[in-house]
Design an enzyme around this catalytic site. Structure first.
Site, mmCIF file in Angstrom:
data_model
loop_
_atom_site.group_PDB
_atom_site.id
_atom_site.type_symbol
_atom_site.label_atom_id
_atom_site.label_comp_id
_atom_site.label_asym_id
_atom_site.label_seq_id
_atom_site.Cartn_x
_atom_site.Cartn_y
_atom_site.Cartn_z
ATOM 1 N N TYR A 33 -2.697 -19.041 23.228
ATOM 2 C CA TYR A 33 -3.660 -19.389 24.273
ATOM 3 C C TYR A 33 -4.829 -18.411 24.334
ATOM 4 O O TYR A 33 -5.326 -18.083 25.404
ATOM 5 C CB TYR A 33 -2.967 -19.478 25.643
ATOM 6 N N TYR A 161 4.707 -30.119 31.995
ATOM 7 C CA TYR A 161 4.432 -29.416 30.737
ATOM 8 C C TYR A 161 5.672 -29.541 29.860
ATOM 9 O O TYR A 161 6.780 -29.210 30.288
ATOM 10 C CB TYR A 161 4.105 -27.938 30.967
ATOM 11 N N ASP A 262 13.819 -32.539 30.593
ATOM 12 C CA ASP A 262 13.402 -31.354 29.855
ATOM 13 C C ASP A 262 13.862 -30.133 30.641
ATOM 14 O O ASP A 262 13.233 -29.746 31.635
ATOM 15 C CB ASP A 262 11.879 -31.381 29.689
ATOM 16 N N LYS A 291 14.682 -21.915 25.196
ATOM 17 C CA LYS A 291 14.385 -20.630 25.833
ATOM 18 C C LYS A 291 15.605 -19.729 25.959
ATOM 19 O O LYS A 291 15.917 -18.968 25.063
ATOM 20 C CB LYS A 291 13.687 -20.863 27.174
#
Length: 441
Positions: A33, A161, A262, A291
């Site tokens: 980013y 997201y 998700d 994660k």
């Protein structure tokens, strides 16, 4: 003692050495980013232990981000280190096509056992975003295998997201996220408004009616509904009532539409339940995890599905799931994932997350009185301070690091997802630094 002993302070690098490394970083390393070359020099980390990052200049910061929400057990955990070392002594990698191995078998079995409902089949992936790609592919291929090619679109709610690869980008927020750049290139999906905010708020009946009506109206073209359960992560760190998940489960079953959760960010205890779906008492058809799966040691994720989905794909004209990463089922990652999940098995994480939640509620309370703060919210091991304007990231980061804390504010948010092994002093330090950052941000 060696320099790797946590009781021995590391020798700080010279200022010249740090400058040289950061110059090379600016020349060659493209950070997430960020532009190329970068405009803000990153902090140079020398080593990490427990919940602390040791910087090259000798400073030490409490990592309130768990390395983007993954290092839930902290750094250099002896059980995870041992699992990694032992597996490296056996084999670091072997292709998963036509071969298998115990770490992957045990991991898949464990995930099938601990996830909600009938999620029996496990496809191991490289990363969270890829697990969403695989989940979407499962849903699309399921309907194609049944001869219903018209069911090819996805529905989600705004503010979500799901990753940075192409199909996941198509179900991220189409306006507020980074992915508006790709309008006209990405598949066009269906969106309903973001779920009303507030984990404990009363369900909004008008919103429930809109959810149901939209799924019913588009059922013939919908392959799946995909959402982040209970917590919308990088799209805005918003919490919502689990009732909306129960509504989605009921309407998708009634309309013959698959449901995908998700849980890449929320899985493995972050919200106070092992999986956020448990707050609603429902099970999706496909579940994505990542994660914290390996405790932050190595990249690995998984897409789990029910027997219904697996049977549908396997009965099709192309009776295989058309996906196969080179490093699928990597033994090192699977071994450390097994060790990470084993650390959660006794349930002691629940007391840790509850303790962190209580500490964040107390420590962040003063932020509500800071000018420009519009909301302070806490759920499980997540604490959020929301401003009425864009965060001055440089000023906020300076305030945080001056107080010995590492966080990464973004948009209008200063937030934390600390490792579960943070003690009360660490949690208080994180919360105090967030309040200070809010005052200058």
């Amino acid at each position: 003692m060696t320099s790797s002993d946590p009781s021995t302070p590391p020798q700080a690098r010279s200022a010249d050495s740090i400058r040289q490394l950061l110059a090379l970083d600016a020349e060659h390393v493209w950070h997430p980013y960020g532009p190329m070359p970068g405009t803000v020099a990153p902090l140079l980390v020398e080593e990490a232990h427990g919940v602390r990052l040791r910087l090259a200049d000798g400073r030490e910061l409490v990592d309130g981000m768990s390395s983007w929400w993954s290092a839930i057990h902290g750094y250099r955990h002896p059980a995870l280190d041992a699992a990694l070392t032992e597996q490296a002594g056996r084999m670091s990698h072997v292709m998963f096509g036509g071969l298998t191995h115990e770490p992957a078998i045990r991991l898949a079995t464990t995930l099938a056992d601990i996830t909600p409902g009938e999620l029996r089949h496990v496809f191991l992936c490289d990363s969270g975003s890829v697990s969403v790609e695989v989940a979407i592919k499962m849903c699309l291929q399921y309907w194609r295998s049944l001869g219903r090619r018209g069911k090819s679109r996805l529905l989600t709610w705004r503010g979500g997201y799901h990753g940075d690869t192409f199909h996941p980008m198509s179900v991220c927020d189409p306006e507020g996220g980074m992915h508006a750049l790709w309008r006209g290139v990405l598949p066009e999906q269906l969106f309903v408004p973001a779920p009303p905010a507030g984990f404990g708020a009363e369900p909004d009946r008008a919103y429930v009616e809109e959810l149901v009506r939209t799924v019913e109206r588009h059922a013939d073209e919908l392959a799946a509904v995909i959402v982040e359960p209970v917590v919308q992560g990088a799209g805005g760190m918003r919490f919502h009532n689990p009732e909306y998940l129960r509504v989605l489960r009921e309407v998708t079953e009634a309309c013959d539409v698959l449901l995908v959760f998700d849980e890449i960010a929320t899985g493995f205890g972050r919200t106070g339940e092992l999986f956020a779906a448990e707050h609603a008492g429902v099970c999706p058809d496909v579940l994505c995890v990542g994660k914290a799966l390996t405790g932050g040691y190595l990249t690995m994720a998984a897409a789990l599905c029910t027997p219904r989905v697996a049977r549908g794909i396997s009965a099709g004209e192309v009776p295989v799931l058309a996906h196969g990463p080179t490093f699928m089922g990597n033994p090192l990652a699977a071994a450390v994932a097994n060790a990470s999940v084993d650390l959660l098995a006794d349930g002691s994480w629940r007391a840790d997350v509850a303790r962190i939640e209580a500490g964040l509620r107390t420590g962040l309370a003063p932020a509500a009185a800071v000018p420009g703060v519009v909301d302070v919210r806490v759920l499980g091991g997540i604490g959020v301070v929301q401003l009425d304007h864009q965060v001055d990231a440089a000023a906020a980061t300076e305030a945080l690091t001056a107080r010995g804390v590492w966080l990464r504010p973004f948009r209008d948010l200063i937030y934390t997802m600390p490792p579960y092994v943070c003690d009360d002093t660490d949690v208080a330090a994180i919360a105090g630094a967030m309040v200070a950052a809010a005052r200058v941000a």
